[in-house]
Design a protein around this motif. Structure first.
Motif, PDB file in Angstrom:
ATOM      1  N   TYR A   1       0.780  -1.277  -0.152  1.00 20.32           N
ATOM      2  CA  TYR A   1      -0.011   0.134  -0.078  1.00 20.32           C
ATOM      3  C   TYR A   1       0.898   1.239  -0.058  1.00 20.32           C
ATOM      4  CZ  TYR A   1      -3.224   3.710   1.599  1.00 20.32           C
ATOM      5  OH  TYR A   1      -4.016   4.868   1.907  1.00 20.32           O
ATOM      6  N   THR A   2       0.417   2.179  -0.741  1.00 23.87           N
ATOM      7  CA  THR A   2       1.275   3.345  -0.804  1.00 23.87           C
ATOM      8  C   THR A   2       0.341   4.698  -0.530  1.00 23.87           C
ATOM      9  OG1 THR A   2       2.772   2.586  -2.518  1.00 23.87           O
ATOM     10  CG2 THR A   2       2.955   4.812  -2.366  1.00 23.87           C
ATOM     11  N   GLY A   3       0.809   5.612   0.132  1.00 23.24           N
ATOM     12  CA  GLY A   3      -0.059   6.874   0.577  1.00 23.24           C
ATOM     13  C   GLY A   3       0.922   7.886   0.920  1.00 23.24           C
ATOM     14  N   TRP A   4       0.389   9.046   1.053  1.00 23.04           N
ATOM     15  CA  TRP A   4       1.300  10.205   1.521  1.00 23.04           C
ATOM     16  C   TRP A   4       0.687  10.544   3.091  1.00 23.04           C
ATOM     17  CZ3 TRP A   4      -0.278  15.071   2.915  1.00 23.04           C
ATOM     18  CH2 TRP A   4      -1.382  15.513   2.641  1.00 23.04           C
ATOM     19  N   THR A   5       1.497  11.154   4.065  1.00 24.55           N
ATOM     20  CA  THR A   5       0.867  11.446   5.197  1.00 24.55           C
ATOM     21  C   THR A   5       2.012  12.887   5.799  1.00 24.55           C
ATOM     22  OG1 THR A   5       0.194  10.968   7.337  1.00 24.55           O
ATOM     23  CG2 THR A   5       2.143  10.127   6.435  1.00 24.55           C
ATOM     24  N   ASN A   6       1.512  13.534   6.608  1.00 27.22           N
ATOM     25  CA  ASN A   6       2.247  14.453   7.302  1.00 27.22           C
ATOM     26  C   ASN A   6       2.602  14.095   8.756  1.00 27.22           C
ATOM     27  OD1 ASN A   6       0.025  15.124   8.529  1.00 27.22           O
ATOM     28  ND2 ASN A   6       0.031  17.204   7.797  1.00 27.22           N
ATOM     29  N   ASP A   7       2.256  13.017   8.979  1.00 30.38           N
ATOM     30  CA  ASP A   7       2.260  12.384  10.323  1.00 30.38           C
ATOM     31  C   ASP A   7       2.525  10.836  10.197  1.00 30.38           C
ATOM     32  OD1 ASP A   7       2.303  11.453  12.954  1.00 30.38           O
ATOM     33  OD2 ASP A   7       0.792  12.985  13.731  1.00 30.38           O
ATOM     34  N   LEU A   8       3.553  10.204  10.048  1.00 31.47           N
ATOM     35  CA  LEU A   8       3.783   8.930   9.836  1.00 31.47           C
ATOM     36  C   LEU A   8       3.306   8.134  10.833  1.00 31.47           C
ATOM     37  CD1 LEU A   8       5.049   7.008   7.508  1.00 31.47           C
ATOM     38  CD2 LEU A   8       7.298   7.344   8.610  1.00 31.47           C
ATOM     39  N   GLU A   9       3.628   8.479  11.957  1.00 32.37           N
ATOM     40  CA  GLU A   9       3.545   7.684  13.239  1.00 32.37           C
ATOM     41  C   GLU A   9       1.983   7.325  13.453  1.00 32.37           C
ATOM     42  OE1 GLU A   9       5.694   8.124  16.646  1.00 32.37           O
ATOM     43  OE2 GLU A   9       7.595   8.307  15.718  1.00 32.37           O
ATOM     44  N   ARG A  10       1.089   8.537  13.441  1.00 31.03           N
ATOM     45  CA  ARG A  10      -0.050   8.515  13.388  1.00 31.03           C
ATOM     46  C   ARG A  10      -0.734   7.430  12.242  1.00 31.03           C
ATOM     47  NH1 ARG A  10      -3.912  12.929  11.574  1.00 31.03           N
ATOM     48  NH2 ARG A  10      -2.300  13.037  10.095  1.00 31.03           N
ATOM     49  N   ARG A  11      -0.321   7.734  11.007  1.00 27.16           N
ATOM     50  CA  ARG A  11      -0.920   7.114   9.928  1.00 27.16           C
ATOM     51  C   ARG A  11      -0.786   5.545  10.101  1.00 27.16           C
ATOM     52  NH1 ARG A  11      -1.858   8.647   4.401  1.00 27.16           N
ATOM     53  NH2 ARG A  11      -3.032   6.876   3.559  1.00 27.16           N
ATOM     54  N   ILE A  12       0.285   5.072  10.801  1.00 30.33           N
ATOM     55  CA  ILE A  12       0.278   3.680  10.942  1.00 30.33           C
ATOM     56  C   ILE A  12      -0.458   3.189  11.824  1.00 30.33           C
ATOM     57  CG2 ILE A  12       2.012   1.691  11.647  1.00 30.33           C
ATOM     58  CD1 ILE A  12       2.755   2.685   8.803  1.00 30.33           C
ATOM     59  N   ARG A  13      -0.653   4.057  12.938  1.00 29.75           N
ATOM     60  CA  ARG A  13      -1.437   3.746  14.214  1.00 29.75           C
ATOM     61  C   ARG A  13      -2.887   3.667  13.561  1.00 29.75           C
ATOM     62  NH1 ARG A  13       1.563   7.234  17.241  1.00 29.75           N
ATOM     63  NH2 ARG A  13      -0.172   8.754  16.904  1.00 29.75           N
ATOM     64  N   THR A  14      -3.153   4.528  12.597  1.00 32.80           N
ATOM     65  CA  THR A  14      -4.668   4.696  12.251  1.00 32.80           C
ATOM     66  C   THR A  14      -4.991   3.654  11.440  1.00 32.80           C
ATOM     67  OG1 THR A  14      -4.667   7.004  12.398  1.00 32.80           O
ATOM     68  CG2 THR A  14      -6.224   6.061  10.927  1.00 32.80           C
ATOM     69  N   HIS A  15      -3.841   2.869  10.542  1.00 33.84           N
ATOM     70  CA  HIS A  15      -4.320   1.753   9.723  1.00 33.84           C
ATOM     71  C   HIS A  15      -4.399   0.627  10.485  1.00 33.84           C
ATOM     72  CE1 HIS A  15      -3.790   3.296   5.550  1.00 33.84           C
ATOM     73  NE2 HIS A  15      -2.551   3.859   5.883  1.00 33.84           N
ATOM     74  N   ASN A  16      -3.540   0.497  11.577  1.00 29.72           N
ATOM     75  CA  ASN A  16      -3.727  -0.731  12.426  1.00 29.72           C
ATOM     76  C   ASN A  16      -4.998  -0.751  13.476  1.00 29.72           C
ATOM     77  OD1 ASN A  16      -1.306  -2.322  11.537  1.00 29.72           O
ATOM     78  ND2 ASN A  16      -0.160  -1.052  12.427  1.00 29.72           N
ATOM     79  N   ALA A  17      -5.315   0.472  13.483  1.00 23.68           N
ATOM     80  CA  ALA A  17      -6.835   0.537  14.379  1.00 23.68           C
ATOM     81  C   ALA A  17      -7.997   0.229  13.413  1.00 23.68           C
ATOM     82  CB  ALA A  17      -6.676   1.774  15.055  1.00 23.68           C
ATOM     83  N   LYS A  18      -7.521   0.015  12.195  1.00 21.19           N
ATOM     84  CA  LYS A  18      -8.833  -0.482  10.951  1.00 21.19           C
ATOM     85  C   LYS A  18      -9.675   0.919  10.886  1.00 21.19           C
ATOM     86  CE  LYS A  18      -8.626  -5.125  11.856  1.00 21.19           C
ATOM     87  NZ  LYS A  18      -9.299  -6.426  11.820  1.00 21.19           N
TER      88      LYS A  18
END
Length: 93
Positions: free
Chosen positions: A20-37
């Protein structure tokens, strides 16, 4: 000095096939959000996700341009990109 973080193909840990590829300005939050579904529809059923690659850009436009470029890569090209940058050198998110 605000920098947008770009492009992080992630792998689905259950089969190591899904990228999966996407952009963000907060990498840690983005990973947490994905893992929280709670992230992108694509990743909701493919958790947990793991960061395997990222790049940093000065502007959102540059990050989005690179995201678009990588999304057009074939799977083989994406894997070659990942091989050039060792995931072991990345921070644990």
């Amino acid at each position: 000095d605000h920098r947008d973080l770009h492009s992080f193909p992630t792998r689905r840990s259950s089969d190591l096939k899904s990228l999966y590829t996407g952009w963000t300005n907060d990498l840690e939050r983005r990973i947490r959000t994905h893992n929280a579904k709670k992230g992108a529809k694509y990743t909701k059923s493919r958790t947990p996700v793991r960061l395997v690659y990222y790049e940093i850009f000065a502007t959102k436009q540059e990050a989005m341009r690179r995201e678009y470029e990588i999304k057009r890569y074939t799977r083989k090209q994406k894997l070659a990109l990942l091989c050039r940058k060792s995931a072991d050198a990345l921070p644990h998110v």
